[in-house]
Design a protein around this motif. Structure first.
Motif, PDB file in Angstrom:
ATOM      1  N   THR A 245       0.935  -1.266   0.000  1.00  0.00           N
ATOM      2  CA  THR A 245       0.039   0.000  -0.010  1.00  0.00           C
ATOM      3  C   THR A 245       0.797   1.198   0.135  1.00  0.00           C
ATOM      4  OG1 THR A 245       0.081  -0.065   2.543  1.00  0.00           O
ATOM      5  CG2 THR A 245      -1.876  -1.036   1.177  1.00  0.00           C
ATOM      6  N   HIS A 246       0.215   2.283  -0.218  1.00  0.00           N
ATOM      7  CA  HIS A 246       1.127   3.543  -0.289  1.00  0.00           C
ATOM      8  C   HIS A 246       0.698   4.674   0.533  1.00  0.00           C
ATOM      9  CE1 HIS A 246       2.971   1.793  -3.460  1.00  0.00           C
ATOM     10  NE2 HIS A 246       1.935   1.628  -4.346  1.00  0.00           N
ATOM     11  N   PHE A 247       0.266   4.391   1.857  1.00  0.00           N
ATOM     12  CA  PHE A 247      -0.238   5.458   2.780  1.00  0.00           C
ATOM     13  C   PHE A 247       0.596   6.617   2.985  1.00  0.00           C
ATOM     14  CE2 PHE A 247      -2.722   1.773   3.803  1.00  0.00           C
ATOM     15  CZ  PHE A 247      -3.830   2.194   3.450  1.00  0.00           C
ATOM     16  N   ASP A 249       3.758   6.907   1.174  1.00  0.00           N
ATOM     17  CA  ASP A 249       4.808   7.005   0.168  1.00  0.00           C
ATOM     18  C   ASP A 249       4.454   8.180  -0.838  1.00  0.00           C
ATOM     19  OD1 ASP A 249       6.297   6.711  -1.963  1.00  0.00           O
ATOM     20  OD2 ASP A 249       5.531   4.856  -2.578  1.00  0.00           O
ATOM     21  N   VAL A 252       3.436   7.934  -4.909  1.00  0.00           N
ATOM     22  CA  VAL A 252       2.251   7.817  -5.277  1.00  0.00           C
ATOM     23  C   VAL A 252       1.243   8.537  -4.336  1.00  0.00           C
ATOM     24  CG1 VAL A 252       2.326   5.862  -7.088  1.00  0.00           C
ATOM     25  CG2 VAL A 252       2.584   5.567  -4.440  1.00  0.00           C
ATOM     26  N   GLY A 253       1.419   9.918  -4.246  1.00  0.00           N
ATOM     27  CA  GLY A 253       0.394  10.512  -3.558  1.00  0.00           C
ATOM     28  C   GLY A 253       0.167  10.187  -2.004  1.00  0.00           C
ATOM     29  N   GLY A 254       1.296   9.370  -1.302  1.00  0.00           N
ATOM     30  CA  GLY A 254       1.239   9.115   0.197  1.00  0.00           C
ATOM     31  C   GLY A 254       1.599  10.373   0.807  1.00  0.00           C
ATOM     32  N   GLN A 255       1.514  10.466   1.976  1.00  0.00           N
ATOM     33  CA  GLN A 255       1.789  11.694   2.990  1.00  0.00           C
ATOM     34  C   GLN A 255       2.548  11.270   3.851  1.00  0.00           C
ATOM     35  OE1 GLN A 255       2.515  14.294   3.949  1.00  0.00           O
ATOM     36  NE2 GLN A 255       1.192  15.930   2.884  1.00  0.00           N
ATOM     37  N   LEU A 258       1.331  12.485   7.269  1.00  0.00           N
ATOM     38  CA  LEU A 258       0.047  11.771   7.860  1.00  0.00           C
ATOM     39  C   LEU A 258       0.652  10.861   9.091  1.00  0.00           C
ATOM     40  CD1 LEU A 258      -2.952  10.758   8.047  1.00  0.00           C
ATOM     41  CD2 LEU A 258      -2.153   8.951   6.373  1.00  0.00           C
TER      42      LEU A 258
ATOM     43  N   THR C  55      -5.030  13.100   3.413  1.00  0.00           N
ATOM     44  CA  THR C  55      -4.122  12.854   2.241  1.00  0.00           C
ATOM     45  C   THR C  55      -4.709  13.699   1.155  1.00  0.00           C
ATOM     46  OG1 THR C  55      -3.979  10.843   3.503  1.00  0.00           O
ATOM     47  CG2 THR C  55      -3.238  10.968   1.127  1.00  0.00           C
ATOM     48  N   THR C  58      -3.990  17.368   0.637  1.00  0.00           N
ATOM     49  CA  THR C  58      -2.710  17.632   0.556  1.00  0.00           C
ATOM     50  C   THR C  58      -2.148  17.032  -0.810  1.00  0.00           C
ATOM     51  OG1 THR C  58      -1.789  16.124   1.975  1.00  0.00           O
ATOM     52  CG2 THR C  58      -2.141  18.052   2.838  1.00  0.00           C
ATOM     53  N   ALA C  59      -2.937  16.227  -1.419  1.00  0.00           N
ATOM     54  CA  ALA C  59      -2.560  15.459  -2.514  1.00  0.00           C
ATOM     55  C   ALA C  59      -2.325  16.196  -3.963  1.00  0.00           C
ATOM     56  CB  ALA C  59      -3.013  14.199  -2.773  1.00  0.00           C
ATOM     57  N   PRO C  60      -1.415  16.046  -4.707  1.00  0.00           N
ATOM     58  CA  PRO C  60      -1.537  16.626  -6.124  1.00  0.00           C
ATOM     59  C   PRO C  60      -2.983  16.386  -6.823  1.00  0.00           C
ATOM     60  CG  PRO C  60      -0.216  14.833  -6.080  1.00  0.00           C
ATOM     61  CD  PRO C  60      -0.440  15.033  -4.762  1.00  0.00           C
ATOM     62  N   TRP C  63      -5.582  13.085  -7.710  1.00  0.00           N
ATOM     63  CA  TRP C  63      -5.259  12.078  -6.671  1.00  0.00           C
ATOM     64  C   TRP C  63      -6.605  11.203  -6.538  1.00  0.00           C
ATOM     65  CZ3 TRP C  63      -8.080  11.837  -1.797  1.00  0.00           C
ATOM     66  CH2 TRP C  63      -7.712  10.936  -0.865  1.00  0.00           C
ATOM     67  N   THR C 134      -2.371   0.440  -5.902  1.00  0.00           N
ATOM     68  CA  THR C 134      -2.332   1.532  -7.161  1.00  0.00           C
ATOM     69  C   THR C 134      -1.816   2.879  -6.579  1.00  0.00           C
ATOM     70  OG1 THR C 134      -4.083   0.289  -7.947  1.00  0.00           O
ATOM     71  CG2 THR C 134      -3.392   2.587  -9.096  1.00  0.00           C
ATOM     72  N   SER C 135      -2.553   3.453  -5.791  1.00  0.00           N
ATOM     73  CA  SER C 135      -2.079   4.832  -5.138  1.00  0.00           C
ATOM     74  C   SER C 135      -2.288   4.906  -3.736  1.00  0.00           C
ATOM     75  CB  SER C 135      -2.663   5.877  -5.992  1.00  0.00           C
ATOM     76  OG  SER C 135      -4.226   5.905  -5.598  1.00  0.00           O
ATOM     77  N   SER C 136      -2.169   6.026  -3.200  1.00  0.00           N
ATOM     78  CA  SER C 136      -2.388   6.211  -1.747  1.00  0.00           C
ATOM     79  C   SER C 136      -4.170   6.317  -1.612  1.00  0.00           C
ATOM     80  CB  SER C 136      -2.118   7.444  -1.191  1.00  0.00           C
ATOM     81  OG  SER C 136      -2.570   8.630  -2.057  1.00  0.00           O
ATOM     82  N   SER C 139      -5.268   2.608  -1.896  1.00  0.00           N
ATOM     83  CA  SER C 139      -4.939   2.040  -0.552  1.00  0.00           C
ATOM     84  C   SER C 139      -5.886   2.420   0.639  1.00  0.00           C
ATOM     85  CB  SER C 139      -3.541   2.501   0.160  1.00  0.00           C
ATOM     86  OG  SER C 139      -2.591   1.938  -1.137  1.00  0.00           O
ATOM     87  N   LEU C 140      -6.091   3.825   0.737  1.00  0.00           N
ATOM     88  CA  LEU C 140      -7.245   4.305   1.731  1.00  0.00           C
ATOM     89  C   LEU C 140      -8.607   3.444   1.501  1.00  0.00           C
ATOM     90  CD1 LEU C 140      -6.012   8.054   2.033  1.00  0.00           C
ATOM     91  CD2 LEU C 140      -6.351   6.432   3.838  1.00  0.00           C
TER      92      LEU C 140
END
Ligand code: HEA
Ligand code: HEA
Ligand code: CUA
Ligand SMILES: [Cu+2]
Lengths: 646, 320, 210
Positions: A245-247, A249, A252-255, A258, C55, C58-60, C63, C134-136, C139-140
């Motif tokens: 996952t990418h919380f 990272d 890929v948009g992770g923070q 956070l 998230t 603050t994401a681009p 997202w 795939t992306s944050s 995942s969320l």
């Protein structure tokens, strides 16, 4: 046998037959079986205390190794990798395995005695939270001893904790261990909350409970609400590490931030949670040695709650340097400065109590009163870091390390040692040696200040924290040597404490019911108390049941030797939340192996997760399910169901 | 540099100048508070009577005593004064140092990497850009904007004499600014824990007169000088195929960005992020076994043969 | 005033009232315990949603992988879950009125609807064009809904136990704390979903998505 669903409990005085009956009902089975199945809060409380002190010793020894490495510039006792695991494990041990459990231990032992109850609201959950604590502690230390200890500091920032920069099991041990430990903390918190609201002695309305109850209650409410934040953070980290996952990272948009928010939303309330109960101990213990009630009871109780409420809104002061917008920073900075005031209330209340009373110098008194000064020194350094621009200079230097040790050792370790001198007679029936006590106190007090007062200067001279060594350009060498020497003196002090306990257990003078002539309920029963605590349920009408008549207290007296007998079953009284009017007879559970059984199951589950061994995980799951079923199945003895209809 | 180069009780730059008085103020308030409380406590404890025996408490009377609320009230009132002052001053100082100046004289991109600092001088036209490492030159008296990037994990950029800390976080760009009052060399240090060599992730900020700075800048803009002696020839070849895996030497085929730019290595005062003084002996030692000097750092020991080593050194030492 | 209270206390020593022995109705510590657990669980979900909003904020750009998530399955499924709460409540009333048949039907219905919800959610997951890693955002999405499904499954186990115990005729309007506590937990699981649903399926339509 069909007992009635309603009963008017018999009232009377304590008699020999009565006590015999209670022993019959309450004494836990002797021997090994009893050891694993007991649900007696006193037994569990003592185990909490002993276990936590063992972890103090471990964390302390780690600290001493750290100090040797830092005694002078460019020393090579530890490799960088080893050092990082040592300081991280030290922090983890002290914060999570010592500072919080030690207070749970005292509260577990004392609460029912303070509240005039025969046990906690959920004795089995009580045992469970202890066993999980032990299991999680072992889990974390297995990591450390196999070279897989945490290596990213106790607050474990990402991305360094992520797999890319931190391969190896270190962070997996830490993440899963913390999730595991979190279960114990949460269960314990729930238990304290319900106990505080449901099992106080008749008449003991909320404004009559000892301050320590306020402290632990506040801390428990906080833990119940914030522990999920850190458990979640660690779970997400583990997902990032093991399941892609990418919380956290950013690629890929992770923070990454956070993590810091989740951790400190938990972290700051937590640091208050591990001192408020200890401050409560001081508020209850200090006045006994000042021969008068605490000054400003209501204000102190109120400030306890206020500290925590404000404490929910200051977490960003740990993130001042992360580049957040100025407006946000100023808000959290303001809150962090304001939070000084409730703390000040306690400080001035204690000072007034000493001045307006008749102080009697005992070892306990020395620890309690010196804690006031240590608290202030630690507090004001916090006040400095609360100012954003100042913190931009102070943060992540040894100044902060000095701050956190003054508050943690000052408001946790010192009160705890004092509390041990104070309550040891009640717990064991023997007094701790006062003479050795003086040596104990002065070595700890001088050693501690010698070690950590100069550390403020080390910080002001710019020594960064978490460095495995330092060059000699900084001008920090001498200061660090002094700190190291002080640390060892402090360690000797702690050692003397352990020695005193060990000796007094065997040869200490026997203690009467109430050796300090103290006012609260626990001193009205024998030392150590019987399994059932109170032969008859006391009725309480003041904050100082045992001082009534000696200090002017209006209204009817508390009744300690006449009250409900409750000897028809393993029972105690349940009372209403605020006024403590009796409203139910609580059926208490017998000894049971379910908590141990459940803990074993959970441990297997977590090992399975760690090794991603799904079969092991499955086996653990089955054990857990079985244990839960055994636990939850409605029991007639507990009146959870109707008797079989036939 | 003074005895304690990282001490922030002295300041030599605009931001630090703004913060220092506030630091002293809070420090003095704190010390006074400790002394007052300490004195009160001592006075209180001294009231104990020598013949009161803690092991015979029953014999010591208890009393309701005075209510004593005024202690708390007065204490709170007195405390509130320095707190209020601090609150206001904090906001003022924050406003003063938070935002970087609108039009900086110079913009530098600094990227924290395990465990060194990548420094890029931005410029309107590509020809004006160049990279160096672990050493930042700035002109005195002018605000310099520093854009901070996280190369891998979180690091923190700190030059105590010039300004406070600001983290370099992957995925976001934090802004800081430096403005030195007089020429001088100011030490900087990474202050966010970032792994094995967090301890040894320092850097230098060299503040120069505008003239000196321009000269330095011109020198840095030039590509690496080409080898003259045969030894240097061989050295260049070696650097290109060995060191070039990670390092960059502008104007040669060594063009990687994973490690400090070596184009003008010899113009720098230190090696390996402020750990070693930059002299031939240290350079040799570093190249042969960096792992002894900075255990765990990301440059493997090179095990060059005596010949290779002298060639490499011959070339590197020519990189003025 | 104080006289009244203190008089009442005197009374308590002399003759305490006629007190229930053990949990009676919803009155017992068990209810408090489950309440505390629910509070903690609610906090857990609050943090999960915080993670989403923080998230996201603050994401681009880009997202949000699903600026307009389809409600074709999700909305009916939500209604189904809420109905299962009604069924559980109806079952509880069955116990209160000594109608064990009604109770059994209620719990069984709730159980079936809950299971259906899980099944539908499973299809919902399959239908997604992105995966856990795939992306944050993804995942969320999967972990949050996954956390919820885990709670639903626990809730189903509880409903199952209540069903069995009712079938064994354990309870009466007086002794039934387990029922009330279990059903309360089920209500919690359902209410939490409304928030998760609102966050992931409705807020994107508000437009200030990235
Ligand atoms: C153990 C409990 C504990 C307690 C009680 C406190 C109390 C306080 N802490 Fe502390 N804190 C920690 C534990 C604690 N802290 C830990 C462990 C860390 C480090 C985490 C890490 O990075 O590893 C930390 C770090 C920390 C930081 C972050 C520093 C940094 O990393 O840059 C800050 C910043 O604001 C802070 C502030 C405060 C404040 C304002 C208080 C206030 O509550 C203090 C208030 C009390 C007093 C001030 C004394 C009594 C008051 C008077 C006598 C009145 C007169 C006083 C004045 C006029 C000033 N603390
Ligand atoms: C309650 C909390 C607590 C306590 C009590 C301590 C106690 C001590 N700590 Fe603690 N420390 C922390 C919490 C605590 N610490 C935290 C949270 C951090 C931050 C970690 C991080 O950055 O992530 C930290 C970090 C920290 C550092 C900074 C590391 C770094 O940044 O690189 C240092 C360095 O000096 C240090 C030193 C000490 C010392 C000398 C003690 C002394 O008090 C120890 C005294 C000695 C003992 C208590 C041992 C006594 C026992 C024996 C002598 C053996 C007896 C044996 C038997 C009976 C079997 N600590
Ligand atoms: Cu980079 Cu610490
Ligand atoms: Cu804090």
């Amino acid at each position: 046998m069909r007992q009635p669903d309603f009963r008017t409990p018999a009232v009377g005085i304590d008699t020999v037959e009565h006590e015999a009956r209670l022993h019959e009902l309450w004494d836990s089975t002797p021997g090994l079986k009893g050891f694993f199945t007991t649900v007696d809060h006193k037994e569990i409380g003592l185990r909490y205390i002993v276990t936590a002190f063992v972890f103090l010793a471990l964390g302390g020894v780690e600290a001493l190794v750290i100090r040797l490495q830092l005694a002078g510039p460019n020393l090579t006792l530890l490799t960088p990798g080893e050092y990082n695991q040592f300081f991280s494990t030290h922090g983890m041990t002290m914060i999570f395995l010592y500072a919080s459990p030690i207070l749970s231990g005292f509260s577990n032992y004392l609460w029912p005695l303070l509240l005039g109850s025969r046990d906690m609201a959920f004795p089995r959950l009580n045992a469970l939270s202890y066993w999980i604590y032990v299991a999680a502690g072992i889990f974390l230390y297995v990591g450390f001893l196999t070279g897989n200890g945490p290596n990213d500091g106790w607050f474990n920032y990402v991305p360094y904790a992520s797999r890319q920069y931190n391969p190896g099991l270190n962070e997996d041990f830490y993440s899963l261990g913390m999730v595991f430990l979190g279960i114990s903390t949460t269960i314990g918190a729930a238990n304290f909350i319900v106990t505080a609201f449901r099992t106080r002695a008749p008449g003991m309305s909320l404004n009559l409970v000892p301050i320590m109850v306020w402290g632990t209650l506040t801390a428990s409410v906080a833990n119940l609400l914030v522990v999920p934040a850190v458990s979640l953070a660690f779970f997400l980290l583990w997902m990032d590490r093991q399941f892609g996952t990418h919380f956290f990272d950013p690629a890929v948009g992770g923070q990454p931030l956070l993590w810091q928010h989740l951790f400190w939303i938990f972290g700051h309330p937590w640091v208050y949670a591990i001192v408020l109960p200890a401050m409560g101990m001081v508020s209850d213990g200090l006045p006994v040695f000042c021969r008068r009630p605490l000054v400003g009871y209501s204000l102190v109780a109120l400030s306890t709650v206020a500290t925590m409420i404000l404490g929910f809104g200051v977490w960003v002061h740990h993130m001042f340097a992360t580049g957040l917008p100025g407006l946000g920073l100023s808000l959290f900075s303001g809150a962090s400065i304001i939070i000084v005031l409730p703390s000040a209330v306690a400080v001035f209340a204690w000072l007034a109590t000493i001045y307006l009373g008749r102080p009697v110098i005992s070892t306990a008194f020395l620890f309690f009163s010196s804690m006031i000064l240590l608290f202030v020194i630690g507090g004001v350094s916090g006040f400095m870091t609360a100012s954003v621009p100042v913190d931009w200079q102070l943060t992540d230097t040894y100044f902060v390390v000095a701050h956190l040790h003054y508050v943690l050792i000052g408001i946790n370790l010192f009160p705890v040692v004092g509390a041990t001198y104070f309550w040891f007679p009640k717990m064991t029936g023997r007094m701790l040696d006062e003479k050795l006590g003086r040596w104990n106190f002065w070595t700890m007090f001088l050693g501690f200040n010698l070690a950590f007062l100069p550390m403020h200067l080390t910080g002001l001279l710019g020594m960064p924290r978490r460095v495995y060594t330092y060059a000699d350009y900084g001008g920090w060498g001498t200061l660090n040597l002094i700190t190291t020497i002080g640390s060892f003196i402090l360690a000797v002090g702690v050692l003397l404490f352990f020695v005193n306990v060990a000796r007094s257990l065997r040869v200490g003078a026997f203690a009467s019911k109430n050796p300090w002539d103290a006012p609260s309920l626990e001193w009205s029963v024998s030392s150590p108390p019987p399994a059932y605590n109170f032969a008859v349920i006391p009725t309480v009408n003041s904050r100082h049941p045992l001082w009534e008549g000696r200090i002017g207290s209006e209204g009817p007296r508390s009744a300690l030797d006449r009250g409900m007998l409750l000897d028809e079953g393993k029972e105690t009284i349940g009372t209403s939340g605020v006024d403590a009017i009796p409203d139910i007879l609580l059926e208490m559970p017998e000894d049971t192996g379910a908590p141990v059984f459940l803990t074993v199951g959970m441990s297997v589950v977590f090992v399975g997760l760690l090794l991603k061994a799904w079969v092991t995980l499955g086996i653990g799951g089955v054990i857990v399910a079985a244990a839960l079923l055994m636990w939850m199945w409605p029991r007639r003895e507990l009146r959870e169901r109707e008797p079989p209809r036939d | 540099m003074s005895a304690a180069p990282l001490s922030y009780l002295e300041s030599a730059g605009k931001a630090a100048d703004t913060i220092l008085p506030l630091t002293w103020f809070t420090l003095i308030v704190s010390i006074v508070v400790c002394l007052v409380i300490g004195a009160l406590l001592y006075g209180g404890v001294r009231r104990a009577r020598p013949d009161d025996n803690p092991l015979d408490m029953q014999s010591i009377p208890i009393a309701q005593g005075a209510k004593g609320h005024n202690w708390i009230v007065i204490g709170l009132m007195v405390s509130a004064i320095p707190l209020a002052a601090t609150l206001v001053w904090t906001m003022v100082a924050l406003a003063a140092v938070a935002g970087p100046p609108a039009n900086p004289a110079l913009t530098i991109d600094v990227t924290g990497r395990q465990w060194w600092w990548d420094v890029k001088y931005a410029s309107a036209q590509p020809s004006g850009e160049f990279a160096t490492a672990n050493e930042i030159h700035i002109p005195v008296g002018a605000p310099v904007l520093v854009r901070l990037h996280g190369g891998d994990v979180i690091h923190s950029f700190w030059v105590p004499r010039l300004s406070g800390k600001i983290d370099a976080i992957p995925g976001q760009t934090n802004l800081s600014w430096l403005q030195a009052n007089q020429p001088g060399i100011y030490r900087g240090q990474c202050t966010e824990y970032c792994g094995f060599q967090h301890a040894r992730m320092s850097f230098l900020v060299v503040a120069q007169t505008p003239a000196d700075f321009q000269r330095w800048r011109q020198e840095q803009l030039a590509p690496a000088i080409s080898p003259v002696t045969p030894g240097q020839e061989r050295g260049l070849a070696l650097v290109e195929y060995r060191c070039g895996l990670c390092h960059r030497v502008r104007g040669t085929r060594a063009g990687a960005f994973a490690a400090p730019d070596l184009t003008h290595l010899m113009s720098r005062a230190t090696l390996a992020a402020g750990v070693l003084e930059n002299n031939p002996g240290n350079l040799e030692g570093w190249i042969q076994n960096p792992q002894n000097i900075k255990p765990g750092n990301l440059m493997p020991d090179q095990h060059l043969s005596a010949q290779e080593l002298s060639d490499a050194l011959a070339y590197l030492e020519s990189l003025k | 005033m104080t006289e009244v209270i203190s008089a009442k206390r005197e009374l308590m020593i002399a003759t305490p009232e006629h007190l229930p022995v053990g949990p009676v109705g919803r009155h017992g510590n068990g209810m408090w315990g489950v309440g505390a657990m629910i509070a903690s669980e609610a906090a857990l979900f609050a943090y999960l949603l915080f993670a989403y909003f923080y998230t996201g904020a603050t994401a681009p750009q880009g997202w949000l992988l699903e600026p307009a998530p389809t409600l074709k399955l999700a909305l009916p499924n939500t209604i189904l879950l809420l109905l299962s709460s009604v069924a559980a409540w109806w079952g509880e009333r069955g116990v209160l009125r000594r109608r064990s048949i009604q109770a059994l039907i209620g719990f069984f219905a709730a159980f079936v609807m809950g299971s259906a919800f899980v099944a539908v959610q499973w299809f919902e997951w399959q239908a997604k064009h992105y995966g856990l890693g795939t992306s944050s955002y993804s995942s969320l999405y999967f972990v949050t809904t996954g956390f919820h499904i885990a709670h639903v499954v626990i809730g189903l186990a509880v409903l199952f136990a209540l069903f069995v115990w009712t079938a064994l005729d354990y309870f009466s309007p007086r002794r039934r704390l387990a029922i009330s506590a279990g059903v309360m937990y089920w209500h919690f699981v359902d209410i939490v979903w409304v928030f998760v649903f609102g966050t992931y399926y409705l807020t994107p339509y508000l437009g200030f998505a990235r």
